[in-house]
Scaffold this motif. Sequence first.
Motif, PDB file in Angstrom:
ATOM      1  N   ASP B  72      -5.404   3.713  -8.296  1.00 20.40           N
ATOM      2  CA  ASP B  72      -5.206   2.282  -8.034  1.00 20.40           C
ATOM      3  C   ASP B  72      -5.371   1.429  -9.285  1.00 20.40           C
ATOM      4  O   ASP B  72      -5.483   0.222  -9.195  1.00 20.40           O
ATOM      5  N   ARG B  89       1.330   5.972  -3.494  1.00 16.60           N
ATOM      6  CA  ARG B  89       1.988   5.326  -2.353  1.00 16.60           C
ATOM      7  C   ARG B  89       1.865   6.145  -1.071  1.00 16.60           C
ATOM      8  O   ARG B  89       2.514   5.843  -0.070  1.00 16.60           O
ATOM      9  N   ASN B 582      -8.400   2.861   0.034  1.00 19.60           N
ATOM     10  CA  ASN B 582      -7.865   2.330   1.285  1.00 19.60           C
ATOM     11  C   ASN B 582      -7.843   0.811   1.278  1.00 19.60           C
ATOM     12  O   ASN B 582      -7.716   0.181   2.320  1.00 19.60           O
ATOM     13  N   LYS B 583      -7.999   0.245   0.088  1.00 16.25           N
ATOM     14  CA  LYS B 583      -7.968  -1.220  -0.020  1.00 16.25           C
ATOM     15  C   LYS B 583      -6.564  -1.656  -0.440  1.00 16.25           C
ATOM     16  O   LYS B 583      -5.861  -0.909  -1.124  1.00 16.25           O
ATOM     17  N   PRO B 584      -6.171  -2.847  -0.052  1.00 14.32           N
ATOM     18  CA  PRO B 584      -4.810  -3.289  -0.395  1.00 14.32           C
ATOM     19  C   PRO B 584      -4.636  -3.537  -1.898  1.00 14.32           C
ATOM     20  O   PRO B 584      -5.583  -3.913  -2.588  1.00 14.32           O
ATOM     21  N   THR B 586      -3.108  -5.912  -4.493  1.00 10.41           N
ATOM     22  CA  THR B 586      -2.651  -7.304  -4.482  1.00 10.41           C
ATOM     23  C   THR B 586      -2.444  -7.813  -5.900  1.00 10.41           C
ATOM     24  O   THR B 586      -2.874  -7.191  -6.864  1.00 10.41           O
ATOM     25  N   LEU B 603      -0.112  -9.829  -1.114  1.00  9.05           N
ATOM     26  CA  LEU B 603      -0.203  -8.405  -0.781  1.00  9.05           C
ATOM     27  C   LEU B 603       1.020  -7.673  -1.321  1.00  9.05           C
ATOM     28  O   LEU B 603       2.159  -8.082  -1.093  1.00  9.05           O
ATOM     29  N   PHE B 605       0.943  -3.889  -1.473  1.00 12.15           N
ATOM     30  CA  PHE B 605       1.057  -2.587  -0.806  1.00 12.15           C
ATOM     31  C   PHE B 605      -0.266  -2.287  -0.117  1.00 12.15           C
ATOM     32  O   PHE B 605      -1.327  -2.568  -0.640  1.00 12.15           O
ATOM     33  N   ASN B 606      -0.169  -1.726   1.081  1.00  7.70           N
ATOM     34  CA  ASN B 606      -1.374  -1.278   1.774  1.00  7.70           C
ATOM     35  C   ASN B 606      -1.599   0.182   1.462  1.00  7.70           C
ATOM     36  O   ASN B 606      -0.951   1.062   2.018  1.00  7.70           O
ATOM     37  N   GLN B 607      -2.518   0.448   0.550  1.00  5.54           N
ATOM     38  CA  GLN B 607      -2.734   1.826   0.142  1.00  5.54           C
ATOM     39  C   GLN B 607      -3.557   2.564   1.191  1.00  5.54           C
ATOM     40  O   GLN B 607      -4.482   1.991   1.777  1.00  5.54           O
ATOM     41  N   THR B 608      -3.206   3.823   1.423  1.00 11.40           N
ATOM     42  CA  THR B 608      -4.008   4.624   2.350  1.00 11.40           C
ATOM     43  C   THR B 608      -4.391   5.932   1.672  1.00 11.40           C
ATOM     44  O   THR B 608      -3.618   6.516   0.919  1.00 11.40           O
TER      45      THR B 608
END
Lengths: 806, 635
Positions: B72, B89, B582-584, B586, B603, B605-608
């Motif tokens: 990240d 991603r 797991n944090k977005p 931004t 925002l 991307f919403n990372q997982t």
Amino acid sequence: MELADPITYMTMHNEAVLTRDPLGILPYSKQKIDNTAAGLNRAMYPVTDWRKELIRDHTINHSVNLNVSGGGKVARYFVAGGFTQNNGLLKVDKKNNFNNNIDLKTYAVRSNVNVNLSTTTRLDVRVNATFDEYTGPISGGTQVYRNVMRTNPVLFPPYFEPDADHAYVQHILFGNFDDGTGNYYLNPYADMVRGYKAYSRSVMMAQFELSENLDRFLEGLRFRVMANTSRNTYFETERAYLPFWYQASSYNKLTDTFKLSLLNEDGTYAGQEQLSYAPGSKEVMADFYSESALSYDQTFNDKHAVNGLFVFLAQNRVTGNATNLESSLPFRNVGLAGRAAYSYDSRYNMELNFGYNASERFHAKHRWGFFPSVGLAWTVSNEKFWEPLLNVVNSFRVKGTHGLSGNDAIGSPTDRFFYLSNVQMNDPNRGAIFGRDNSYSRPGISILRYSDPEITWEISTKSNLGLEIGLLDQFRIELDFYKESRSNILQSRASTPAEMGLSATPQANVGKAEGKGFDASVDYNKVFNKDFWLQGRFNFTFAKSKFKVYEEYYYNDIAPWRSHVGYSINQQWGYLAERLFVDDEEAAKSPRQNFGEYGGGDIKYRDMNNDGQITELDMVPIGYPTVPEIVYGFGFSAGYKGFDFNAFFQGLARESFWINPHATAPFRQYYYNADELRDRPGWPQKLTQNQLLKAYADDYWSEDNQNIYALWPRLSVSSAGHGNNSQTSTWFMRDGSFLRLKQVEVGYTLPTRITKKAYMEMFRIYVSGNNLLSWSDFKLWDVEMGGNGLGYPIQKVFNLGIQLNF
Amino acid sequence: MKIKNILRLSIIFMLALSPACNDFLNVTPDNIATIDYAFRMRSTAERFLFTCYSYMPSHASLNENPALLAGDELWLVASNTNNAWQIARGNQRIVNPYVNSWQGSLGSKDLYQGLRECNVFLENVHLVPDIIEYERERWIGEVKFLKAYYHYYLIRMYGPIVLIKENLPVGAPAEQVRIPRSPVDECFDYVVQLLEEAEAALPDKIDFEVSELGRITKAIALSLKAKVLVTAASPLFNGNSDYTGFTNKDGTSLFNTTFDVEKWQKAADACKEAIEFCESLGHRLYEYNPEFVQYNLSDTTLIQMSIRNAFNEKWNPEVIWANTNSMSAGIQANATPRGLDPALTANTGAQGNIAPPLKIAELFYSDNGVPIDEDITWDYNNRFRLKIPGYDHRFNLKQGYTTVQLHFDRENRYYASLGFDGGIWYGQGRYNDENSDILFVSSKAGQPAAAINMNSYSTTGFFPKKYTHFQSVIGSGNTFTRENYPWPVLKLNELYLLYAEALNEADGPSEEVYFYLNKIRRRAGLQDVEAAWSTYSINPDKYKSQTGLREIIQRERTIELIFEGKRFWDLRRWKLATTELNKPITGWDLDQSSAEGYYRERLIFNQTFRLKDYLWPLNENTLLANPALVQNPGW
């Protein structure tokens, strides 16, 4: 091929970006689309029909031939010469001072002389040569066509007219676009006019043959020595300048003016006005072939025909443009072949053959292969009891053969001495560099092949059964059934785990395959009277193959459908495409597809093994083989007085092909090979952007029209989505069957009494057309273009010609 | 009669033919190279040594080093096809996995192939006749190190791996080459064993610096050993109960699920040994101290130059191991904003398209040396308010240029590591930090460094300034002439932090832990950890407990080594990836041209990150080719 209009191109390109990345930067602003639609300044808001700009629709070709023959009892000669000139379909630009339209001249010379040296000895000398001289654009016609099909129609015009700021400029102001990557787009116009290429090719063949009649020792005994050599040479030179790229910006609507800025003034890809020279590819090749044969042919008592033959042959081929040591070494074969045949009373025939051949590719232990075969034939129509039928069935013959043959053309020219290891002692890719300022470097050493002395001939066992039938003195029918089984097929070993760390995959003679087929042909020939004749022909082949043993992973328990055993050599494996995903939610809930990001509108595949994932194990055999199993053709020729007419149809069936999702994907880059579109070796490839086929623009999944059975899935410019949708699957599978009117020709020959007066032997005028009609279920583009609708099209060609003989 | 004769003749003829033809067919010359040729003399053996080196992962390559883009720390434009970034991603997969070092595809070299070459070298190097014994031993030491490093690299990615102690024979039957994975403890032990064997044979440091810098030394081997032992002691590999039941087909457990504090003690000892050895050779923390001083620079600029140059000044005394086969020119182009110099906006030589997310910017301390959400003097809740920098801020922020409070009162590493709208960018030929012509980034819509095309812009509004050497210069056209430095793989500051971490884990807080932590903090211009927390933190006793200090060390390590390819692996070995990744992702709202619009968190991307993502998947077909292998859990 119909393309979408430029406005659709822009809106769909924008859509393709936004549908995958809502934060994406749009390629075209609203203003640009509006101004283009309004038809404002075309240099600023270009709409380029690249095909029209670059390609003409007609050309003129010439061809002249000359033949002389003559001789007497001792010697005879035949001399022929020919000249052909082909002009290309490209438009010549007047801005350059060199003409770089395609001009291909071909000269051919042939001379045959045979001399009777004595009553029993005859000498034949044949020489023929063909010479090509070509000048034209650096990329040929096919390349130019491919280029225009992957160039954005609205990004830049082919060139700008010099404005006040650039009045002094001597070069052409080619259009281009700076997208921030530091690379430039392909401008097909610049690519065509920036230089020219000249090549010369010569192919020469000389043959010497001496035959001796040995009747004085034994009636029917002959000896013959033949040797021939051929040389091919080819070289090309390229002269080109490096285009200067300009981009228009800062449009002022009131004054209708814009600013032109030069993009590549300096830096690596700087333009250059003067021509520079680059040596193109060169090819030199020499071939030598010789055979000596002793033959015997005699008929005893008019009934016993015996013939026998021994041939010794040797072949040597060397090339002068080898890429590595292996390909520089000669290609050699030697062999001894023999035949013994006996026929009784023109009714029963028997034949034994053998070949004992050796190839340079294999280890001395496995170098020689022995390939015998046997043949039997019975000419039933020569039997007494057939006589009553002879008027209807003029001839009837049954024949069968069975035998072995070998194939040493396995591997490739650069990878053929399987019994030796191949070590690259000087591999720049495996080197390293050290030192404070990186001043000490050494190349590395790599292994390209591990030695395996066991690799040897691929063997095929083939059986044939044939029938030849003549009917009513007009039809001739031939039928042939065959069965072939191949063994020792060279395949890569599947059982080499990655952890072994091998730098080359070992191969072995492990594969086995079987083929079956059927050929039929019917010929019809009839002359009705001196003014009217008719000929017809029909042929049909059917061929099927399957693997018996295939070197692959052990699939039996895991995914038996992945095994190649039992399937055609040309069978394709792929995923079963069910439909497009309805939305992202459905995509997230379905079995995970492992080919990159995907969502609504992307192709949904079936999970064959129900493991909750789509992986390579879910591939199944889909469609027909990629090579047609049925090929057929028919046609006829007819003549009436001075007129002649002929037509020929061709068709095939039981073949599948796949729409190429890379080559036709709108807005994406596509390269036909890794080396094209570089202005200089080592430079990056110029950027391309596929055109948008109208068929796709009319039928695709979009957020507004969520058709889950649309022809083209959700648009994509990046790899997101594209990776998923470009898998080989039933989605893009199509039936390749078609029937085509390949050729039609109508001609008229002036009566000789008229031509004689003009000292001509013949005067013929003709019109012909190629590929005029075709029938197929596939309508998007010509089915014979295969999967790439943006490739070089099958052209409808009309010829109007005059043939004069003196 | 006649036929008989012909037959007899032909048989004789055939027999006579064979030998003559064999000569004709023997086209291959005798001296076609085989692998033996590599060990016939020193110069070819040296090539083979370099071949072993050639499998070294390219640490500076965005496509090849997953630690740069698969976490990240950096983000890309959505259309980018970078392999490592696909992992970030959430696209990692079992069909043709990204950055597949097991097989050498999609962005990675084939490390098992590298191991095979190392073994070929070790098996044959005794054959080389014309080499002095000392050099032969040294080469063996180097190759053993490489063998250890490649194994270690695979272990970090895959956990338990197949150990290749000796080469598997090429023509061997399938059963013989199907080797199962070894338990992870065994894997680490083997790596340490190899490193210890290598140590003895390696030179302390490089004598012929002009030609040999970048080759492996004893200092490197000791430092790597320290790092390997820390990795082995970390939660991911030390008593990780998530992998209970992860066994080979024969039932062998691949993970030891009971925690062993001894591993931390061993790691601490190894760190200590490495530090002492490196310091004895003259390695020390780098401080910017130019011999020729053109201008009197402010202390702020001097500290920030110490931080930047410690990473990108080649062969500075802090660098223990730099990879000369992976240079930084490429990543500098990706890091430097296009349009940094407003006069040269069209120059796309600088692309500025790797973008640190906002959450990375928030990680840095305040100027008091504590996290911004812990600092009692720092207004965390109003960090997105606009503020205009005054004269006092001139070395960090463009005076009078409206920007956001987040950029105010941060530690020097913030300004040294990050470029952002309104932030000063020292260098590019402007070396007087008092002069108003000094460059700053302006990247709101319509400004020079804004997104004017689809490729060269930062999606978050931040730039990893740390990568760019201050003397690299953007010129006319598309030229960007860079001071090219080899990628620093191991630096002394990392050893200090590893030591502090291992000591704290083994024995809890101690003066020695603070001592090494403070060495790092002082160089960055910060107060000691005790003083900073006592005075400014809402949690003033945090540094006194083992858990509190662990958090502090982890934070310190992240900031100090930001963008150096450490956080990606650290989050994994600390088992913190499931929270952190797991944090977005931004950034600022790039489409806006006003400060009010631009400084809104957007925002991207919403990372997982799922539990299975801790270990790389094996490609499905490796399991088919070697049925003795098992897949990693969850894949």
